[in-house]
Design a protein around this motif. Structure first.
Motif, PDB file in Angstrom:
ATOM      1  N   GLY A 113       6.263   2.268 -64.814  1.00 12.94           N
ATOM      2  CA  GLY A 113       7.691   2.008 -64.705  1.00 12.94           C
ATOM      3  C   GLY A 113       8.248   2.102 -63.304  1.00 12.94           C
ATOM      4  N   ARG A 114       7.421   2.465 -62.317  1.00 15.61           N
ATOM      5  CA  ARG A 114       7.853   2.592 -60.926  1.00 15.61           C
ATOM      6  C   ARG A 114       7.470   1.324 -60.169  1.00 15.61           C
ATOM      7  N   SER A 115       8.449   0.652 -59.587  1.00 18.75           N
ATOM      8  CA  SER A 115       8.178  -0.588 -58.873  1.00 18.75           C
ATOM      9  C   SER A 115       7.297  -0.329 -57.649  1.00 18.75           C
ATOM     10  N   VAL A 116       6.277  -1.192 -57.465  1.00 15.42           N
ATOM     11  CA  VAL A 116       5.414  -1.074 -56.282  1.00 15.42           C
ATOM     12  C   VAL A 116       5.372  -2.388 -55.500  1.00 15.42           C
ATOM     13  N   GLY A 117       6.249  -3.332 -55.865  1.00 13.88           N
ATOM     14  CA  GLY A 117       6.316  -4.567 -55.091  1.00 13.88           C
ATOM     15  C   GLY A 117       6.667  -5.783 -55.921  1.00 13.88           C
ATOM     16  N   THR A 118       7.031  -6.839 -55.218  1.00 13.92           N
ATOM     17  CA  THR A 118       7.342  -8.127 -55.830  1.00 13.92           C
ATOM     18  C   THR A 118       6.630  -9.218 -55.038  1.00 13.92           C
ATOM     19  N   VAL A 119       6.012 -10.146 -55.751  1.00 16.34           N
ATOM     20  CA  VAL A 119       5.284 -11.238 -55.108  1.00 16.34           C
ATOM     21  C   VAL A 119       5.766 -12.561 -55.667  1.00 16.34           C
ATOM     22  N   GLU A 120       5.948 -13.545 -54.781  1.00 14.36           N
ATOM     23  CA  GLU A 120       6.213 -14.917 -55.210  1.00 14.36           C
ATOM     24  C   GLU A 120       5.154 -15.823 -54.598  1.00 14.36           C
ATOM     25  N   LEU A 121       4.645 -16.741 -55.404  1.00 15.53           N
ATOM     26  CA  LEU A 121       3.687 -17.746 -54.953  1.00 15.53           C
ATOM     27  C   LEU A 121       4.270 -19.130 -55.204  1.00 15.53           C
ATOM     28  N   ILE A 122       4.143 -20.004 -54.227  1.00 13.10           N
ATOM     29  CA  ILE A 122       4.554 -21.401 -54.368  1.00 13.10           C
ATOM     30  C   ILE A 122       3.300 -22.256 -54.253  1.00 13.10           C
ATOM     31  N   SER A 123       3.105 -23.177 -55.188  1.00 11.86           N
ATOM     32  CA  SER A 123       1.951 -24.068 -55.111  1.00 11.86           C
ATOM     33  C   SER A 123       2.394 -25.517 -55.166  1.00 11.86           C
ATOM     34  N   THR A 124       1.529 -26.376 -54.658  1.00 16.02           N
ATOM     35  CA  THR A 124       1.702 -27.818 -54.768  1.00 16.02           C
ATOM     36  C   THR A 124       0.335 -28.424 -55.040  1.00 16.02           C
ATOM     37  N   PHE A 125       0.290 -29.527 -55.757  1.00 13.17           N
ATOM     38  CA  PHE A 125      -0.990 -30.141 -56.072  1.00 13.17           C
ATOM     39  C   PHE A 125      -1.500 -30.950 -54.884  1.00 13.17           C
ATOM     40  N   VAL A 126      -2.798 -30.786 -54.605  1.00 14.51           N
ATOM     41  CA  VAL A 126      -3.427 -31.478 -53.482  1.00 14.51           C
ATOM     42  C   VAL A 126      -4.770 -32.045 -53.920  1.00 14.51           C
ATOM     43  N   HIS A 127      -5.293 -32.948 -53.116  1.00 10.26           N
ATOM     44  CA  HIS A 127      -6.657 -33.443 -53.283  1.00 10.26           C
ATOM     45  C   HIS A 127      -7.201 -33.798 -51.910  1.00 10.26           C
ATOM     46  N   ARG A 128      -8.504 -34.040 -51.845  1.00 13.64           N
ATOM     47  CA  ARG A 128      -9.118 -34.463 -50.594  1.00 13.64           C
ATOM     48  C   ARG A 128      -9.066 -35.985 -50.495  1.00 13.64           C
ATOM     49  N   ARG A 129      -8.467 -36.505 -49.440  1.00 17.46           N
ATOM     50  CA  ARG A 129      -8.458 -37.949 -49.219  1.00 17.46           C
ATOM     51  C   ARG A 129      -9.845 -38.441 -48.830  1.00 17.46           C
ATOM     52  N   ILE A 130     -10.621 -37.538 -48.190  1.00 15.87           N
ATOM     53  CA  ILE A 130     -12.007 -37.838 -47.838  1.00 15.87           C
ATOM     54  C   ILE A 130     -12.884 -36.812 -48.540  1.00 15.87           C
ATOM     55  N   LYS A 131     -13.798 -37.244 -49.371  1.00 17.26           N
ATOM     56  CA  LYS A 131     -14.623 -36.332 -50.153  1.00 17.26           C
ATOM     57  C   LYS A 131     -15.357 -35.353 -49.254  1.00 17.26           C
ATOM     58  N   GLY A 132     -15.238 -34.052 -49.587  1.00 16.79           N
ATOM     59  CA  GLY A 132     -15.940 -33.014 -48.853  1.00 16.79           C
ATOM     60  C   GLY A 132     -15.307 -32.617 -47.534  1.00 16.79           C
ATOM     61  N   ASN A 133     -14.138 -33.203 -47.198  1.00 19.47           N
ATOM     62  CA  ASN A 133     -13.496 -32.934 -45.908  1.00 19.47           C
ATOM     63  C   ASN A 133     -12.237 -32.109 -46.129  1.00 19.47           C
ATOM     64  N   ASN A 134     -12.264 -30.828 -45.712  1.00 17.92           N
ATOM     65  CA  ASN A 134     -11.116 -29.945 -45.913  1.00 17.92           C
ATOM     66  C   ASN A 134      -9.954 -30.273 -44.981  1.00 17.92           C
ATOM     67  N   HIS A 135     -10.198 -31.028 -43.916  1.00 18.08           N
ATOM     68  CA  HIS A 135      -9.114 -31.444 -43.032  1.00 18.08           C
ATOM     69  C   HIS A 135      -8.303 -32.587 -43.637  1.00 18.08           C
ATOM     70  N   SER A 136      -8.807 -33.196 -44.720  1.00 21.30           N
ATOM     71  CA  SER A 136      -8.132 -34.361 -45.309  1.00 21.30           C
ATOM     72  C   SER A 136      -7.282 -34.001 -46.519  1.00 21.30           C
ATOM     73  N   ILE A 137      -7.044 -32.688 -46.722  1.00 21.58           N
ATOM     74  CA  ILE A 137      -6.236 -32.248 -47.866  1.00 21.58           C
ATOM     75  C   ILE A 137      -4.833 -32.843 -47.770  1.00 21.58           C
ATOM     76  N   ALA A 138      -4.368 -33.419 -48.888  1.00 20.78           N
ATOM     77  CA  ALA A 138      -3.030 -34.031 -48.931  1.00 20.78           C
ATOM     78  C   ALA A 138      -2.417 -33.803 -50.299  1.00 20.78           C
ATOM     79  N   ARG A 139      -1.100 -33.849 -50.376  1.00 14.63           N
ATOM     80  CA  ARG A 139      -0.400 -33.656 -51.644  1.00 14.63           C
ATOM     81  C   ARG A 139      -0.615 -34.839 -52.562  1.00 14.63           C
ATOM     82  N   VAL A 140      -0.549 -34.560 -53.860  1.00 11.01           N
ATOM     83  CA  VAL A 140      -0.751 -35.613 -54.852  1.00 11.01           C
ATOM     84  C   VAL A 140       0.031 -35.238 -56.109  1.00 11.01           C
ATOM     85  N   ALA A 141       0.483 -36.238 -56.847  1.00 13.75           N
ATOM     86  CA  ALA A 141       1.193 -36.007 -58.112  1.00 13.75           C
ATOM     87  C   ALA A 141       0.183 -36.010 -59.256  1.00 13.75           C
ATOM     88  N   LEU A 142       0.472 -35.226 -60.305  1.00 15.62           N
ATOM     89  CA  LEU A 142      -0.386 -35.170 -61.476  1.00 15.62           C
ATOM     90  C   LEU A 142       0.152 -36.055 -62.580  1.00 15.62           C
TER      91      LEU A 142
END
Length: 286
Positions: free
Chosen positions: A122-151
């Motif tokens: 019952g004793r508060s020890v913190g609050t966390v918020e996470l924001i996410s967005t959907f992404v995919h790789r525009r180039i397979k296997g390339n982490n520099h090519s991560i871009a947003r995408v709709a589902l």
């Protein structure tokens, strides 16, 4: 007459059932959940990230967190901002029961927030918020090519305003002047810390540098520069990119306030591309 007996394996639980178990609000804490300052922030972020993805899958009406684009390609609910506030992790001990009350809300057509209230007996020890967005790789296997995408599962819905999501957008677009009292647009490093991530330790199952390890790298640097720094009490991280496996990452200290025990830094790739901005406040060890 001999009858052949067919050996059918026992039916296991369905993924949907295990999702509900994983979202149980109560966790008995032990060594995996703790560090030298109490509750482990890195463990916590991994746990809340997992819950965020499961809550999102449940919200979308799918049986597991196997997210797909409209074309059926693999997508990821990438964390693009995190906020930790009013943390009291140094008061948490082994055999305590951590209670996590979570709530999900859509903040835009492509972004989702989960807010997690943390308490021990019952004793508060913190609050966390996470924001996410959907992404995919525009180039397979390339982490520099991560871009947003709709589902394909995304539907029109009511959106809830999130200051964290707004700050993330403003930082991404260069519109936010100050944060935590620091000049966000400043980029001259006072000191730099180099870190070589391990593929087996700092990368997740999607092959991406794990979001929870961004702040862990910052802590390695801050503890090196400020040995008297203690448990974090507030932190916000804004994610702007990722790195490849076997690529070094650098944490630049941009500014710090000694009296407020606060620091602003950025993570960047070897080529100078900034992949995160990190704002931290901590207690001083006695």
């Amino acid at each position: 007459m001999n009858a052949a007996l067919l050996d059918f394996p026992p039916a296991g639980p369905l993924p949907r059932d295990l999702m509900e178990r994983a979202l149980d609000p109560h966790i008995l804490l032990g060594m995996p959940h703790l560090n030298g300052n109490g509750l482990s922030e890195t463990w916590l972020m991994k746990e809340l990230g997992h819950r965020h993805w499961l809550m999102l899958a449940r919200h979308l009406g799918i049986d597991n967190a196997d997210f797909r684009t409209a074309e059926g390609e693999e997508a990821y609910a990438a964390i693009c901002a995190t906020s930790l506030a009013a943390a009291r992790f140094d008061t948490v001990c082994a055999n305590d029961i951590l209670t996590i009350h979570s709530r999900l809300s859509a903040v835009s057509r492509t972004q989702t927030s989960t807010r997690h209230e943390l308490s021990v007996y019952g004793r508060s020890v913190g609050t966390v918020e996470l924001i996410s967005t959907f992404v995919h790789r525009r180039i397979k296997g390339n982490n520099h090519s991560i871009a947003r995408v709709a589902l394909r599962e995304a539907q029109a819905q009511r959106f809830e305003f999130s200051p964290l999501a707004q700050n993330a957008a403003d930082i991404r677009n260069g519109r936010l002047g100050t944060h935590f009292g620091f000049p966000v647009l400043a980029n001259k490093a006072l000191q730099t810390f180099k870190f070589d991530p391990s593929t087996s330790q700092e990368f997740n199952g999607a092959g991406l540098f794990y979001f929870a390890d961004f702040q862990a790298v910052a802590d390695r640097a801050l503890e090196n520069w400020f040995p008297s720094s203690g448990p974090v009490i507030r932190r916000e991280v804004f994610f702007l990119g990722n790195i490849e496996k076997h690529e070094s990452v650098f944490f630049d200290l941009i500014a710090c306030f000694g009296k407020q025990n606060a620091a602003y830094g950025q993570l960047r790739r070897e080529n100078g591309k900034v992949i995160a901005k990190i704002f931290s406040m901590w207690n001083i060890l006695c």
